[in-house]
Motif scaffolding. Sequence first.
Motif, mmCIF file in Angstrom:
data_model
loop_
_atom_site.group_PDB
_atom_site.id
_atom_site.type_symbol
_atom_site.label_atom_id
_atom_site.label_comp_id
_atom_site.label_asym_id
_atom_site.label_seq_id
_atom_site.Cartn_x
_atom_site.Cartn_y
_atom_site.Cartn_z
ATOM 1 N N GLU A 99 3.919 3.278 -0.565
ATOM 2 C CA GLU A 99 5.158 3.699 0.090
ATOM 3 C C GLU A 99 6.382 3.096 -0.570
ATOM 4 N N SER A 100 6.205 1.924 -1.188
ATOM 5 C CA SER A 100 7.363 1.269 -1.800
ATOM 6 C C SER A 100 7.926 2.053 -2.961
ATOM 7 N N LEU A 101 7.116 2.990 -3.515
ATOM 8 C CA LEU A 101 7.582 3.759 -4.657
ATOM 9 C C LEU A 101 8.231 5.060 -4.251
ATOM 10 N N LEU A 102 8.002 5.511 -3.019
ATOM 11 C CA LEU A 102 8.572 6.775 -2.587
ATOM 12 C C LEU A 102 10.081 6.650 -2.481
ATOM 13 N N GLY A 103 10.777 7.659 -3.025
ATOM 14 C CA GLY A 103 12.234 7.616 -2.983
ATOM 15 C C GLY A 103 12.825 6.642 -3.972
ATOM 16 N N ASP A 104 11.998 6.155 -4.914
ATOM 17 C CA ASP A 104 12.443 5.175 -5.892
ATOM 18 C C ASP A 104 12.159 5.739 -7.276
ATOM 19 N N ASP A 105 13.029 5.470 -8.206
ATOM 20 C CA ASP A 105 12.852 5.985 -9.558
ATOM 21 C C ASP A 105 11.908 5.126 -10.389
ATOM 22 N N SER A 106 11.376 4.046 -9.821
ATOM 23 C CA SER A 106 10.632 3.093 -10.634
ATOM 24 C C SER A 106 9.418 3.709 -11.294
ATOM 25 N N ILE A 107 8.797 4.699 -10.620
ATOM 26 C CA ILE A 107 7.605 5.282 -11.216
ATOM 27 C C ILE A 107 7.926 6.119 -12.438
ATOM 28 N N THR A 108 9.134 6.605 -12.521
ATOM 29 C CA THR A 108 9.488 7.465 -13.643
ATOM 30 C C THR A 108 10.314 6.741 -14.697
ATOM 31 N N THR A 109 10.637 5.499 -14.462
ATOM 32 C CA THR A 109 11.393 4.772 -15.477
ATOM 33 C C THR A 109 10.421 4.150 -16.464
ATOM 34 N N ALA A 110 9.456 4.946 -16.897
ATOM 35 C CA ALA A 110 8.478 4.474 -17.861
ATOM 36 C C ALA A 110 9.129 4.342 -19.220
ATOM 37 N N ASP A 111 8.433 3.586 -20.082
ATOM 38 C CA ASP A 111 8.908 3.482 -21.449
ATOM 39 C C ASP A 111 9.081 4.889 -22.011
ATOM 40 N N GLN A 112 10.154 5.133 -22.711
ATOM 41 C CA GLN A 112 10.421 6.473 -23.211
ATOM 42 C C GLN A 112 9.378 6.932 -24.222
ATOM 43 N N ASP A 113 8.557 6.001 -24.727
ATOM 44 C CA ASP A 113 7.482 6.397 -25.619
ATOM 45 C C ASP A 113 6.519 7.347 -24.919
ATOM 46 N N ASP A 114 6.531 7.352 -23.581
ATOM 47 C CA ASP A 114 5.636 8.250 -22.860
ATOM 48 C C ASP A 114 5.908 9.708 -23.209
ATOM 49 N N THR A 115 7.161 10.060 -23.350
ATOM 50 C CA THR A 115 7.468 11.440 -23.729
ATOM 51 C C THR A 115 6.969 11.724 -25.129
ATOM 52 N N LEU A 116 7.059 10.746 -25.999
ATOM 53 C CA LEU A 116 6.534 10.903 -27.348
ATOM 54 C C LEU A 116 5.018 11.070 -27.316
ATOM 55 N N VAL A 117 4.356 10.353 -26.419
ATOM 56 C CA VAL A 117 2.910 10.496 -26.267
ATOM 57 C C VAL A 117 2.570 11.926 -25.862
ATOM 58 N N ILE A 118 3.333 12.469 -24.897
ATOM 59 C CA ILE A 118 3.105 13.844 -24.459
ATOM 60 C C ILE A 118 3.289 14.805 -25.635
ATOM 61 N N LEU A 119 4.313 14.576 -26.433
ATOM 62 C CA LEU A 119 4.584 15.438 -27.579
ATOM 63 C C LEU A 119 3.409 15.425 -28.554
ATOM 64 N N PHE A 120 2.896 14.235 -28.859
ATOM 65 C CA PHE A 120 1.760 14.142 -29.762
ATOM 66 C C PHE A 120 0.507 14.731 -29.133
ATOM 67 N N LEU A 121 0.361 14.580 -27.830
ATOM 68 C CA LEU A 121 -0.805 15.113 -27.137
ATOM 69 C C LEU A 121 -0.812 16.637 -27.190
#
Length: 418
Positions: A99-121
Amino acid sequence: MTGPAEEVPAEARIEDLLRELAPRVLAAVTRRFGRFDLAEDAVQEALLAAASGWSEDGIPPSPAAWLTTVAVRRMTDMLRSEQARRRREQLDATRRLPESLLGDDSITTADQDDTLVILFLCCHPDVQPASQLTLTLRAVGGLTTAEIARALLVPEATVGQRISRAKQRISQSGARFRLPAPEERRQRLDVVMQVLYLIFNEGYTASSGTTLQRVELAAEAIRLTRMLREKLPSEPEVGGLLALMLLTHARRRARTGPTGDLIPLAEQDRSRWDRELISEGVALLEDVLPRRRPGPYQLQAAIAAVHAEAERFEDTDWAQIVALYDVLVRMSADPVVRLNSAVAVAMHRGPAAGLELLDSLATDPKLAGHHRLAAVRAHLLEQSGSPDTARQAYLAAAKLTTSAPEQRYLRARAARLV
């Protein structure tokens, strides 16, 4: 006096925001659950819900958290359904989101390398090129299936099938949600850049349809390549690819007339070229070329820079362009590169020299039936003083292309030779 700035419509703001957030949310959900195939479906449902809900209720205070929460709940439902259907041991991923993550951006403030991982995937070597393109556009570009279908002029069902097959292949490959090992990354990077280049080319010169350009698609390719450049600044070919896109995209406003008709390079009003993009592209080249690791994208960008430096078409340094193409032809097996080289040779040494090179390309299976080969031949025949043969070649080229603006241009050139 300058009027007030035009307000961006709410729907356009929502669309831009969703496109920006889509890869971040997908990365966060994939990392949490480890199932890219299901996560992509869950995120798409969240995006659809946002597109309709936000239009009525407004954009929430934490849009990334809103999307992630919806996607996680949908993902959990899908995994639970899969568990019940297959009677598998309960997956760790089905645990409820704290519940502490609901309504919070913390779950999506991942390292931006994650988008790069998706691109390579999305560009996994087990996935077919056409599917790589569609999957990248949706997963990383944030485009819906309908938008991709319109952009590529294929049925929505075809796009859906390509995406489905791509996700199945990735799932079957056992690929994990992380950047590939350095030795594989080098191999995968070539595919990533090729897909981005394909996206840009389809946006810059549409292969079919009623418009010459799909500016949004080209801009999306530039956005993704900027992202890649930020993450891999030491890769000179990534910088070269971005420079090539910027220098080419800089001409977009001058490429069509008021009615959308094609304007060739020789007739373009160069005052309409985007000088900011040109300056940025040249600066990128000045950064990567001194590293002495030249590649095809850097060389093509250098050719584009020579064009950009000429104030008039007549001022173009064709000798330098021919020299660059000579290096590029030795480096690349792409027959389109050889075709473009023939054009440069014709401009530098005369149409006869260009036609001689075209004869060597006539039997290339990749160019067989391609309208550009016939169009270039027609242009060089016209320059060499063979109007009747040139007219026939223009008409033949017009029949081979499915782009309405190119058809009109080629038929107009033919009509001038009657």
